[in-house]
Design a protein around this motif. Structure first.
Motif, PDB file in Angstrom:
ATOM      1  N   ARG A   7      -3.426 -50.654  -3.447  1.00 32.32           N
ATOM      2  CA  ARG A   7      -3.570 -51.658  -4.539  1.00 32.32           C
ATOM      3  C   ARG A   7      -2.271 -52.686  -4.630  1.00 32.32           C
ATOM      4  O   ARG A   7      -1.036 -52.001  -4.327  1.00 32.32           O
ATOM      5  CB  ARG A   7      -3.633 -50.952  -5.718  1.00 32.32           C
ATOM      6  CG  ARG A   7      -4.711 -49.592  -5.609  1.00 32.32           C
ATOM      7  CD  ARG A   7      -6.090 -50.430  -5.668  1.00 32.32           C
ATOM      8  NE  ARG A   7      -7.023 -49.347  -5.566  1.00 32.32           N
ATOM      9  CZ  ARG A   7      -8.392 -49.567  -5.049  1.00 32.32           C
ATOM     10  NH1 ARG A   7      -8.752 -50.556  -4.660  1.00 32.32           N
ATOM     11  NH2 ARG A   7      -9.205 -48.418  -4.979  1.00 32.32           N
ATOM     12  N   MET A   8      -2.396 -53.660  -4.899  1.00 33.32           N
ATOM     13  CA  MET A   8      -1.457 -54.826  -4.836  1.00 33.32           C
ATOM     14  C   MET A   8      -1.671 -55.516  -6.458  1.00 33.32           C
ATOM     15  O   MET A   8      -2.507 -55.716  -6.804  1.00 33.32           O
ATOM     16  CB  MET A   8      -1.611 -55.954  -3.766  1.00 33.32           C
ATOM     17  CG  MET A   8      -1.769 -55.295  -2.248  1.00 33.32           C
ATOM     18  SD  MET A   8      -0.370 -54.451  -1.793  1.00 33.32           S
ATOM     19  CE  MET A   8       0.652 -55.803  -1.474  1.00 33.32           C
ATOM     20  N   GLU A   9      -0.348 -55.789  -6.640  1.00 33.28           N
ATOM     21  CA  GLU A   9      -0.223 -56.782  -7.918  1.00 33.28           C
ATOM     22  C   GLU A   9       0.843 -57.504  -7.330  1.00 33.28           C
ATOM     23  O   GLU A   9       2.019 -57.438  -7.230  1.00 33.28           O
ATOM     24  CB  GLU A   9       0.151 -56.071  -9.184  1.00 33.28           C
ATOM     25  CG  GLU A   9      -0.783 -55.394  -9.778  1.00 33.28           C
ATOM     26  CD  GLU A   9      -0.303 -54.594 -11.041  1.00 33.28           C
ATOM     27  OE1 GLU A   9       0.745 -54.879 -11.494  1.00 33.28           O
ATOM     28  OE2 GLU A   9      -1.091 -53.653 -11.397  1.00 33.28           O
ATOM     29  N   ASP A  10       0.702 -59.107  -7.126  1.00 36.39           N
ATOM     30  CA  ASP A  10       1.244 -59.938  -6.362  1.00 36.39           C
ATOM     31  C   ASP A  10       1.871 -59.277  -5.158  1.00 36.39           C
ATOM     32  O   ASP A  10       1.218 -58.815  -4.425  1.00 36.39           O
ATOM     33  CB  ASP A  10       2.451 -60.458  -7.214  1.00 36.39           C
ATOM     34  CG  ASP A  10       1.935 -61.031  -8.553  1.00 36.39           C
ATOM     35  OD1 ASP A  10       0.999 -61.949  -8.360  1.00 36.39           O
ATOM     36  OD2 ASP A  10       2.450 -60.755  -9.648  1.00 36.39           O
ATOM     37  N   GLY A  15      -0.090 -48.925  -5.661  1.00 32.06           N
ATOM     38  CA  GLY A  15      -0.524 -47.494  -5.381  1.00 32.06           C
ATOM     39  C   GLY A  15      -1.420 -47.540  -4.087  1.00 32.06           C
ATOM     40  O   GLY A  15      -1.900 -48.503  -3.386  1.00 32.06           O
ATOM     41  N   PHE A  16      -2.365 -46.423  -4.012  1.00 27.82           N
ATOM     42  CA  PHE A  16      -3.032 -46.360  -2.873  1.00 27.82           C
ATOM     43  C   PHE A  16      -4.206 -45.407  -3.194  1.00 27.82           C
ATOM     44  O   PHE A  16      -4.029 -44.534  -4.016  1.00 27.82           O
ATOM     45  CB  PHE A  16      -2.522 -46.100  -1.349  1.00 27.82           C
ATOM     46  CG  PHE A  16      -1.873 -44.857  -1.335  1.00 27.82           C
ATOM     47  CD1 PHE A  16      -2.627 -43.535  -1.141  1.00 27.82           C
ATOM     48  CD2 PHE A  16      -0.763 -44.504  -1.637  1.00 27.82           C
ATOM     49  CE1 PHE A  16      -2.208 -42.340  -1.050  1.00 27.82           C
ATOM     50  CE2 PHE A  16      -0.116 -43.493  -1.877  1.00 27.82           C
ATOM     51  CZ  PHE A  16      -0.895 -42.404  -1.464  1.00 27.82           C
ATOM     52  N   GLU A 108      -6.141 -54.136   1.856  1.00 26.19           N
ATOM     53  CA  GLU A 108      -5.408 -54.334   0.686  1.00 26.19           C
ATOM     54  C   GLU A 108      -6.385 -54.767  -0.323  1.00 26.19           C
ATOM     55  O   GLU A 108      -7.240 -55.572  -0.073  1.00 26.19           O
ATOM     56  CB  GLU A 108      -4.387 -55.272   0.963  1.00 26.19           C
ATOM     57  CG  GLU A 108      -3.328 -54.985   1.873  1.00 26.19           C
ATOM     58  CD  GLU A 108      -2.230 -56.055   2.047  1.00 26.19           C
ATOM     59  OE1 GLU A 108      -2.225 -56.862   1.227  1.00 26.19           O
ATOM     60  OE2 GLU A 108      -1.581 -56.275   3.203  1.00 26.19           O
ATOM     61  N   ASP A 109      -6.154 -54.442  -1.654  1.00 24.01           N
ATOM     62  CA  ASP A 109      -7.036 -54.815  -2.699  1.00 24.01           C
ATOM     63  C   ASP A 109      -6.080 -55.445  -3.765  1.00 24.01           C
ATOM     64  O   ASP A 109      -5.297 -54.743  -4.449  1.00 24.01           O
ATOM     65  CB  ASP A 109      -7.760 -53.750  -3.318  1.00 24.01           C
ATOM     66  CG  ASP A 109      -8.699 -54.114  -4.428  1.00 24.01           C
ATOM     67  OD1 ASP A 109      -9.173 -55.105  -4.602  1.00 24.01           O
ATOM     68  OD2 ASP A 109      -8.955 -53.230  -5.274  1.00 24.01           O
ATOM     69  N   ASP A 110      -6.299 -56.819  -4.251  1.00 24.50           N
ATOM     70  CA  ASP A 110      -5.527 -57.518  -5.044  1.00 24.50           C
ATOM     71  C   ASP A 110      -5.777 -57.234  -6.525  1.00 24.50           C
ATOM     72  O   ASP A 110      -7.189 -57.026  -6.682  1.00 24.50           O
ATOM     73  CB  ASP A 110      -5.405 -58.781  -4.918  1.00 24.50           C
ATOM     74  CG  ASP A 110      -4.672 -59.209  -3.725  1.00 24.50           C
ATOM     75  OD1 ASP A 110      -3.645 -58.478  -3.353  1.00 24.50           O
ATOM     76  OD2 ASP A 110      -4.865 -60.177  -3.047  1.00 24.50           O
TER      77      ASP A 110
END
Length: 110
Positions: A7-10, A15-16, A108-110
């Protein structure tokens, strides 16, 4: 197949989630699942037990999944440490994918 989604934010890994049996071998004999489990446990224990953070961890046995979400508002040193851990985990799983492309997928998930 085991699927690991980061999990990505910018540019921050927040997390994952790792879910599913890799299918490399039977349960209890599967080196890919063992590698994933060991790496996830190392990161989770480092984040929560060594660094003392309250990262959210959810385990669902019905779909063989575990997820971890880092808390926000970390000081600069702790944030840097957590990002190094998460990046290392991502690189490790990408290398596992290169070795076992039919058994692990990394997204990867934005």
């Amino acid at each position: 197949m085991t699927t690991v989604v980061f999990r990505m934010e910018d540019d921050r890994i927040t997390g994952f989630e790792a879910r599913g049996h890799s299918g490399y071998a039977e349960a209890g004999e599967d080196i890919v699942c063992a590698a994933v489990t060991s790496a996830v446990r190392l990161v989770e224990t480092t984040v929560n037990d060594v660094l003392g953070l309250a990262a959210s961890v959810k385990i669902r046995e019905q779909d063989a999944s575990i997820s971890l979400r880092l808390p926000g508002g970390l000081d600069e040193v702790t944030e840097s440490t957590c990002q190094s851990l998460m990046t290392g985990l991502m690189v490790y799983f990408a290398q596992l994918h290169d070795e076992y492309p039919d058994n692990i997928e990394v997204l990867e998930d934005d």
